[in-house]
Design an enzyme around this catalytic site. Structure first.
Site, PDB file in Angstrom:
ATOM      1  CD  GLU A 196     -20.069  -6.595  -8.846  1.00  0.00           C
ATOM      2  OE1 GLU A 196     -21.394  -6.097  -7.381  1.00  0.00           O
ATOM      3  OE2 GLU A 196     -19.065  -7.119  -8.230  1.00  0.00           O
ATOM      4  CG  ASP A 249     -18.237 -11.225  -2.410  1.00  0.00           C
ATOM      5  OD1 ASP A 249     -19.246 -11.738  -2.495  1.00  0.00           O
ATOM      6  OD2 ASP A 249     -18.428  -9.201  -0.963  1.00  0.00           O
ATOM      7  CB  ALA A 261     -22.036  -4.693   3.126  1.00  0.00           C
ATOM      8  CB  CYS A 310     -14.172  -8.973  -0.215  1.00  0.00           C
ATOM      9  SG  CYS A 310     -13.971 -11.048  -0.628  1.00  0.00           S
ATOM     10  CB  ALA A 311     -11.856  -5.077  -2.953  1.00  0.00           C
ATOM     11  CG  HIS A 353     -20.659  -6.804  -4.492  1.00  0.00           C
ATOM     12  ND1 HIS A 353     -20.600  -5.672  -5.959  1.00  0.00           N
ATOM     13  CD2 HIS A 353     -20.694  -6.240  -3.375  1.00  0.00           C
ATOM     14  CE1 HIS A 353     -19.670  -4.862  -4.561  1.00  0.00           C
ATOM     15  NE2 HIS A 353     -20.078  -5.412  -3.683  1.00  0.00           N
ATOM     16  CG  ASP A 403      -2.072   0.868   1.129  1.00  0.00           C
ATOM     17  OD1 ASP A 403      -1.529   2.367   0.456  1.00  0.00           O
ATOM     18  OD2 ASP A 403      -2.886   0.764   1.744  1.00  0.00           O
TER      19      ASP A 403
END
Length: 529
Positions: free
Chosen positions: A264, A259, A285, A233-234, A282, A174
């Protein structure tokens, strides 16, 4: 004065309705309305606020009918279902809840890692089909494995914490993660190539920007360790799905758990059908707790704005009062553009940013200006950062933000300087606002220059030698690129020089490489504002 009215057009927790009512806001709860854009357009003009999740699409056409609308609140982080420029043009604040889903998304990534390591979905389907294929599903242990985290912000840091509890070794890539913050998190900060070479499992937790799109490209996947497992999953688009399918087929990648997908709803995808791929729709959340959190947060934020004028987590406006706005607005634009300039030139890890205010601007609400500068600085890598969330995002990554004010000292009534310290260098850029209200850049790394910010620009640093301008202009002309403005600066004859050039349209691929071959050129970068 009548109470403000809010329309909830998506399935938000009923607890949000209660929050609105307690704070003196009328609520119209129509959770299925967002799917019917014609009905939404027909009634939107009656409301001061609109609370949504992802189903409602707030287009420019909807906004044209929203004559009374003051605020849109998105319960969640992604605001790609809102036309933000159109909302901004109409003076509508767009708010989100950037941190309400963090734990749930991090837990989903960990769950996907286990599902992949032990082939749980395939083993479940096999067993429930009446087979007993005990020897077919040979998994791997998580303990002792090296987890590579791409993007160690709020969610990535939670994943790192959970992974350490599972006795994994954690390495992270990062550019915004400082060595001090990495130490606090207990992760080893590495460059991307080292992460690819060492990680047994790679998990992505970065936004989708032009810099991160296909960060796991075919070439990057080829540099990974044989037998690696990849979790996303981002955001869809961080991984080249076609290249990943090929790497799965060849056996180089042992498995993948996704995910999110490049398109989509993902009704078809290159990854579907492979025996070593786990897919979910997805769900990052999708927990009761997360949905409750974001619903309560957005209700509180919208109520505070509609009843008190307070602004939190706005993606298109800083937290300032209505009285301060007219005087601050051009300086907010200046600070954000100076930060963006520095951010687009920064290629190594950020350690700190210092914003210095001289003259009249030093007496203004500099906190909002500093937030704007930090948002501009971080946005090239973190698309979802905004002027409100920028300070907390910088803090998460251990980036020190300093603010200094000084008396007027020089040619300008007001001067703003953004100084960025990276692991390799320190770079400063200064600007001012003239009487016309337009931000201008007046100093780059100590070299005087006078240039306006424009949508498409080229920045060049070079040795001050005869013939550079002619060769540079010829290179652009040969590529069909038209020069709009040309600002030059140098420290002394024959010394260091810079050029800040506004061009019409995008800079074609390959042009920068040709500019780099001009004798004396040290750096050439495209800039967008």
């Amino acid at each position: 004065m009548p109470a403000p009215r809010v329309l909830i057009s998506d399935a938000l927790s009923p607890a949000a309705v209660q929050i609105f009512k307690e704070r003196g806001v009328e609520v119209d709860f129509q959770p299925d309305l967002g799917k019917d854009k014609d009905r939404l357009a027909a009634i939107i003009g009656q409301y001061d606020g609109l609370a949504i999740r992802s189903a409602t699409k707030v287009t420019s056409k909807i906004l044209e009918r929203a004559s009374a609308l003051k605020v849109i609140g998105r319960a969640g982080i992604g605001v790609d279902n809102v036309d933000i420029p159109a909302a901004t043009a109409r003076g509508v604040i767009v708010m989100n809840t950037p941190f309400g889903n963090s734990i749930t998304t991090a837990e989903h990534a960990i769950a996907m890692m286990f599902a992949l390591a032990r082939e749980i979905p395939a083993a479940d389907a096999s067993t429930q089909a009446g087979k007993w294929e005990k020897n077919r599903f040979m998994g791997v242990e998580i303990t002792g494995k090296t987890l590579g985290i791409i993007g160690c912000g709020n969610i990535g840091a939670i994943v790192a914490d959970r992974a350490q509890g599972l006795h994994m070794r954690v390495i992270a890539f990062d550019p915004f993660l400082s060595p001090e913050r990495a130490l606090d998190l207990g992760v080893e900060k590495v460059e991307l190539d080292e992460l690819l070479a060492r990680a047994d499992i790679i998990t992505l937790h970065t936004p989708l920007t032009e810099k991160t799109r296909n960060i796991l490209s075919a070439e990057a996947l080829a540099r990974t360790k044989k037998g690696v497992r990849i979790i996303n999953c981002a955001r869809g688009g961080l991984v080249d799905e076609v290249a990943l399918r090929a790497a799965l087929e060849s056996g180089h990648v042992a498995g993948a758990a996704f995910d999110v997908f490049s398109t989509e709803p993902a009704l078809e995808n290159p990854l579907f059908g492979h025996p070593h791929v786990v897919c979910t729709p997805h769900l990052g959340a999708a927990t009761t707790e997360a949905q409750e959190n974001v619903a309560l947060q957005i209700a509180e934020q919208m109520s505070d704005y509609l009843t008190k004028g307070a602004i939190q987590n706005a993606v298109n406006f800083p937290s300032i009062t209505a009285e301060e706005a007219p005087r601050l607005k051009p300086f907010i634009a200046l600070a954000e553009k100076l930060g963006s300039f520095a951010g687009q030139l920064t290629e190594t890890g950020l350690k700190s940013v210092r914003v210095t205010y001289q003259g009249e601007v030093a007496g203004m609400k500099t906190k909002a200006l500093t937030s704007a500068a930090v948002a501009g600085l971080l946005r090239p890598m973190l698309a979802e950062v905004n002027v409100v969330s920028a300070p907390s995002v910088a803090k998460e990554r251990g980036i020190v933000v300093e603010e200094m004010t000084r008396e007027q000292d020089g040619d300008y009534d007001s001067l703003v300087t953004v100084t960025v310290v990276t692991e390799k260098q320190e770079r400063s850029v200064s600007g001012t606002v003239f009487a016309d209200g337009k931000p201008r850049i007046v100093d780059i790394k100590g070299l005087k220059v006078d240039g306006e910010f424009a949508p498409s620009m080229i920045y060049v640093s070079n040795e001050d030698k005869p013939g550079f301008i002619g060769r540079f202009a010829t290179t652009l002309g040969d590529a069909g690129v038209n020069i709009a403005t040309f600002a030059l600066g140098r420290d002394r004859p024959g010394g260091s020089a810079i050029a800040l050039v506004e061009v019409d349209g995008e800079v074609p691929p390959g042009v920068l490489a040709r500019i780099q071959t001009i004798p004396g050129v040290k750096q050439a970068k495209p800039l967008r504002f």
